[in-house]
Design an enzyme around this catalytic site. Structure first.
Site, short mmCIF file in Angstrom:
data_model
loop_
_atom_site.label_atom_id
_atom_site.label_comp_id
_atom_site.label_asym_id
_atom_site.label_seq_id
_atom_site.Cartn_x
_atom_site.Cartn_y
_atom_site.Cartn_z
N LYS A 13 37.07 30.85 30.65
CA LYS A 13 36.84 31.78 29.80
C LYS A 13 37.38 31.40 28.83
O LYS A 13 36.14 31.67 27.68
CB LYS A 13 38.22 32.54 30.51
CG LYS A 13 39.43 33.13 31.89
CD LYS A 13 40.08 33.85 31.93
CE LYS A 13 41.56 32.28 32.12
NZ LYS A 13 41.23 31.45 32.65
N ARG A 88 48.53 38.49 32.23
CA ARG A 88 48.45 37.79 33.08
C ARG A 88 49.43 38.10 34.43
O ARG A 88 49.52 38.01 35.41
CB ARG A 88 48.29 36.59 33.00
CG ARG A 88 47.85 35.27 33.06
CD ARG A 88 48.07 33.88 32.35
NE ARG A 88 47.92 32.83 32.57
CZ ARG A 88 46.81 32.15 31.99
NH1 ARG A 88 46.91 32.52 30.65
NH2 ARG A 88 46.91 31.04 33.08
N ARG A 127 38.24 18.28 32.74
CA ARG A 127 38.69 19.04 31.50
C ARG A 127 39.25 18.40 30.16
O ARG A 127 39.87 17.44 30.62
CB ARG A 127 39.10 20.49 31.18
CG ARG A 127 39.47 21.22 29.67
CD ARG A 127 39.64 22.46 29.69
NE ARG A 127 40.88 23.12 30.81
CZ ARG A 127 41.63 24.02 31.32
NH1 ARG A 127 41.07 25.27 30.84
NH2 ARG A 127 42.50 24.06 32.37
N ARG A 160 44.06 18.06 28.58
CA ARG A 160 45.78 18.96 28.88
C ARG A 160 47.00 18.31 29.51
O ARG A 160 46.25 17.73 30.86
CB ARG A 160 45.28 20.06 28.96
CG ARG A 160 44.89 21.62 28.08
CD ARG A 160 43.86 22.26 28.44
NE ARG A 160 45.09 23.96 29.10
CZ ARG A 160 44.38 24.84 29.33
NH1 ARG A 160 43.57 25.06 28.59
NH2 ARG A 160 45.73 25.45 30.16
N ARG A 171 48.69 26.56 38.81
CA ARG A 171 48.19 27.64 38.16
C ARG A 171 47.49 27.99 39.09
O ARG A 171 46.68 29.72 39.01
CB ARG A 171 47.59 27.45 37.41
CG ARG A 171 48.76 26.76 36.97
CD ARG A 171 48.07 25.68 35.43
NE ARG A 171 46.63 25.76 34.68
CZ ARG A 171 46.36 24.93 34.15
NH1 ARG A 171 46.56 23.69 34.39
NH2 ARG A 171 44.84 25.27 33.00
P1 ADP Z 1 39.68 28.37 31.29
O1 ADP Z 1 39.29 29.34 29.76
O2 ADP Z 1 39.13 29.58 32.16
O3 ADP Z 1 40.95 27.55 31.89
P2 ADP Z 1 37.46 26.37 30.57
O4 ADP Z 1 36.47 27.60 29.63
O5 ADP Z 1 38.38 25.10 29.62
O6 ADP Z 1 38.16 27.91 31.54
O7 ADP Z 1 36.48 25.43 31.18
C1 ADP Z 1 36.85 25.04 32.31
C2 ADP Z 1 36.73 23.42 32.79
O8 ADP Z 1 35.05 24.07 33.26
C3 ADP Z 1 36.04 23.61 30.90
O9 ADP Z 1 36.10 21.70 31.57
C4 ADP Z 1 34.29 23.57 30.87
O10 ADP Z 1 33.99 22.48 30.15
C5 ADP Z 1 33.93 23.80 31.87
N1 ADP Z 1 33.43 24.77 32.16
C6 ADP Z 1 33.28 26.42 31.88
N2 ADP Z 1 32.55 27.07 32.11
C7 ADP Z 1 31.69 26.29 32.51
C8 ADP Z 1 30.75 26.01 32.96
N3 ADP Z 1 29.47 27.47 33.97
N4 ADP Z 1 29.96 25.13 34.94
C9 ADP Z 1 30.29 23.93 34.70
N5 ADP Z 1 31.51 23.87 34.02
C10 ADP Z 1 32.13 24.81 33.16
P1 AMP Z 2 45.11 28.74 29.76
O1 AMP Z 2 45.22 27.72 28.71
O2 AMP Z 2 44.87 30.26 29.55
O3 AMP Z 2 44.99 28.03 31.10
O4 AMP Z 2 46.92 28.66 29.79
C1 AMP Z 2 47.88 27.86 30.34
C2 AMP Z 2 49.04 27.82 30.56
O5 AMP Z 2 50.03 28.78 29.88
C3 AMP Z 2 49.55 29.02 31.67
O6 AMP Z 2 49.68 28.33 32.48
C4 AMP Z 2 50.97 29.68 31.05
O7 AMP Z 2 52.15 28.40 31.50
C5 AMP Z 2 50.53 30.06 29.77
N1 AMP Z 2 50.42 30.84 29.46
C6 AMP Z 2 49.12 31.39 28.61
N2 AMP Z 2 48.86 32.85 28.81
C7 AMP Z 2 49.83 32.78 29.64
C8 AMP Z 2 50.28 34.67 29.75
N3 AMP Z 2 49.58 36.17 29.18
N4 AMP Z 2 51.19 35.22 30.50
C9 AMP Z 2 52.34 33.53 30.57
N5 AMP Z 2 52.01 33.11 30.97
C10 AMP Z 2 50.75 32.18 30.23
#
Ligand code: ADP
Ligand code: AMP
Length: 214
Positions: A13, A88, A127, A160, A171
């Site tokens: 995302k 969420r 990541r 992270r 999660r």
């Molecule tokens: P989210 O915001 O949904 O938690 P991220 O955008 O941070 O996900 O992506 C999670 C991990 O996967 C990151 O390390 C990113 O570089 C990697 N990633 C994102 N999109 C892809 C893809 N299409 N193919 C492989 N790896 C990806």
């Molecule tokens: P993310 O960066 O979207 O992966 O979110 C990281 C963490 O932040 C999640 O695992 C939750 O603990 C918290 N968080 C982010 N967005 C929300 C939301 N909309 N509602 C509740 N917790 C959230």
């Protein structure tokens, strides 16, 4: 464009949000990023959020809804926004509907980046994020040019705090129980557009643009 991007944790995302917000020139509102900034700045919000985030649990709805409501009132959201990681829960989605109807605006689309859960723990554990500009990389799938260094700004990449294997598994379970019901909620409103997130990053973005053009 008033958009939401949803999907399992690690689905991509945040990665797609960077492309989408550049392309449509709209602000990127990530509740996860807002909580991480609050933790870094050691604010009261950050202290509250940290306890939940470290366990992979959701921050309580009343806290999360409050920060989004405030953010959506800022002038840069007037002509559109991309919400990433919010809502969420169904309660958050209902609160968002109320906030938007008070502003007399509606969502244009909800993007669901669909990735099978099996590969997502590996995506989260691998990541790496830039501690200065927030750019996202992966140690196998999306490597920076120089290991450990951000391509954009040259700062160090960090992992992270919540990207451990056990938190990632938690999660994913929280997604299944609390967030997955949103798909039916937005399908019913005719807003849901599902894209296959298990392809290279630029292919996913091409599918998103196609879905939004229909
Ligand atoms: P989210 O915001 O949904 O938690 P991220 O955008 O941070 O996900 O992506 C999670 C991990 O996967 C990151 O390390 C990113 O570089 C990697 N990633 C994102 N999109 C892809 C893809 N299409 N193919 C492989 N790896 C990806
Ligand atoms: P993310 O960066 O979207 O992966 O979110 C990281 C963490 O932040 C999640 O695992 C939750 O603990 C918290 N968080 C982010 N967005 C929300 C939301 N909309 N509602 C509740 N917790 C959230």
């Amino acid at each position: 464009m008033r958009l939401l991007i949803t999907g399992r944790p690690g689905a991509g995302k945040g990665t797609q949000a960077v492309n989408i917000t550049k392309f449509y020139n709209i602000p990127h509102i990530s509740t996860g990023d807002m909580f991480r900034a609050a933790i870094k700045n050691q604010t009261a919000l950050g202290m509250t959020a940290k306890g939940y985030m470290d366990k992979g649990a959701l921050v309580p709805d009343e806290v999360t809804i409050g920060i989004v409501k405030e953010r959506l009132l800022e002038p840069d959201c007037k002509n559109g926004f991309l919400l990433d990681g919010f809502p969420r829960t169904i309660a958050q989605a209902e609160a968002l509907d109320k906030i938007l109807s008070e502003q007399n605006v509606k969502l244009d689309a909800v993007l669901d980046v669909n990735v099978a859960r099996e590969i997502l723990v590996r995506r989260m554990v691998g990541r790496r994020v830039c501690k200065t500009c927030g750019a996202t990389y992966h140690i196998e799938f999306n490597k920076p040019k120089t290991e450990g260094i951000c391509d954009n700004c040259g700062s160090a990449l960090i992992q992270r705090a919540d990207d451990t294997e056990s938190t990632a598994v938690n999660r994913l379970a929280v997604y299944d129980s609390q967030t997955a019901p949103l798909l039916a909620y937005y399908e019913k409103q005719g807003l849901l557009k599902t894209v296959n997130g298990d392809q290279p990053v630029d292919h996913v973005f091409a599918d998103i643009k196609l879905a939004l053009s229909k």
